[in-house]
Design a protein around this motif. Sequence first.
Motif: not given
Length: 407
Positions: A205-213
């Motif tokens: 399982t991989v956790v992805l995110t948006g940028a800008c903190w």
Amino acid sequence: MLRAFAIALALTGPTLTGPALAEPINLKRGVNLGLWNDWLGIGEMLANPATLDPFPDWQRDVTPRMLEVLAEQGFDFVRMPTDPGPLLAYGPGDQQDRLIAGIRQASRTAMDAGLKVVVDLHPLPRGDETGGIEDILGDLWPDYVALVGRIATELATLPADSVALELLNEPTLDCEAVYAGAEPRWPAMQAELLASVRANAPDLTVVLTGACWGQANALASLDPGQIDDDAVLWSFHSYEPSLFSQQGASWFPAPEKYVWNLPYPPSAVTDAVAADIAAAAKERMAAAEGQADAALIDKAIADYRAYPDSIVTAEIDRAVAWADQWGIPRDRLFLGEFGALHTVDGQSLPRDWYLAYISDKRRAADAAGIAWAVLGYVGGMGIASADAPDRRIDPDTCRALGLPCGN
């Protein structure tokens, strides 16, 4: 070979194709462990390798029994912030392998206590020093991509239903893309990291995110259709309103750094209270910097008072709306950090404010059906007292977090 594939991916676009992968692990209620006990420079660590034994170093004062108590009180996972800086400074070789093995062993310890684990790769701002977030998003990027693949290889030896890898905490780039229409860099970079993981750990399982903190608005700027992968969770962090959650934080600039005793919720701030808070903040700023920016402080407090009390859940609502728009199941959303400072330099805020704040965040996440991890375990934003037996959480905090706790 992997680097050639990653370059081709970046040139042709970030869409990943291939067979559907495993389902992501199921997370519900978690807590963030600490990042460092000893906040050293990378050079200091490398000069004295004992400072990296154990790694991650939260294991120095968190016992297996403390982890068991977290599970007993109702948590099902821990988010484990892990600084990749020393691993990058060492580079590939025995020393880096030793630290990667330490990440696996720390994860195994938490699992043995009955907890799932999110290994959060969490670099620090380190300026010109090798291994900081600035370096990772710049010259060290190829090395970081390769490191993420090596960490994934090691984590893939653990039970797939109990571990996840978060690729990069709060990427600091692309705020201009999120808020000013600039061309984004992060989607292709994140896809490159994901490709490195999948070359080594197809089912992790991989956790992805948006940028800008890691903001909710940054997550909502992403096109998840560019990620053809079933074993992913989508993360965001929520600290709004930050004037409350970060008041007194030495790592923040003005005005947060100098504001203290600001009530929650915003509607609780009367004219008289606002005037007292502003006056005290101006005195602190003048003492620290030689003069106070009175207009900045007054505006910040006025803006806070103008918020509806619902501001506390606005980021959660934004992330949920994005997931619903794209047909992403809500249980694949992950509120990876929320919390507030309640103690600074031995001075504490009224406990009821803090408890109401984390309760409102938690209730909104629970109502939306998304996973959450409160920040943090102990300290100025901690849910547990270092003096409590086995750091057992008190009944009031348990109620605020909706935990059974067994108190």
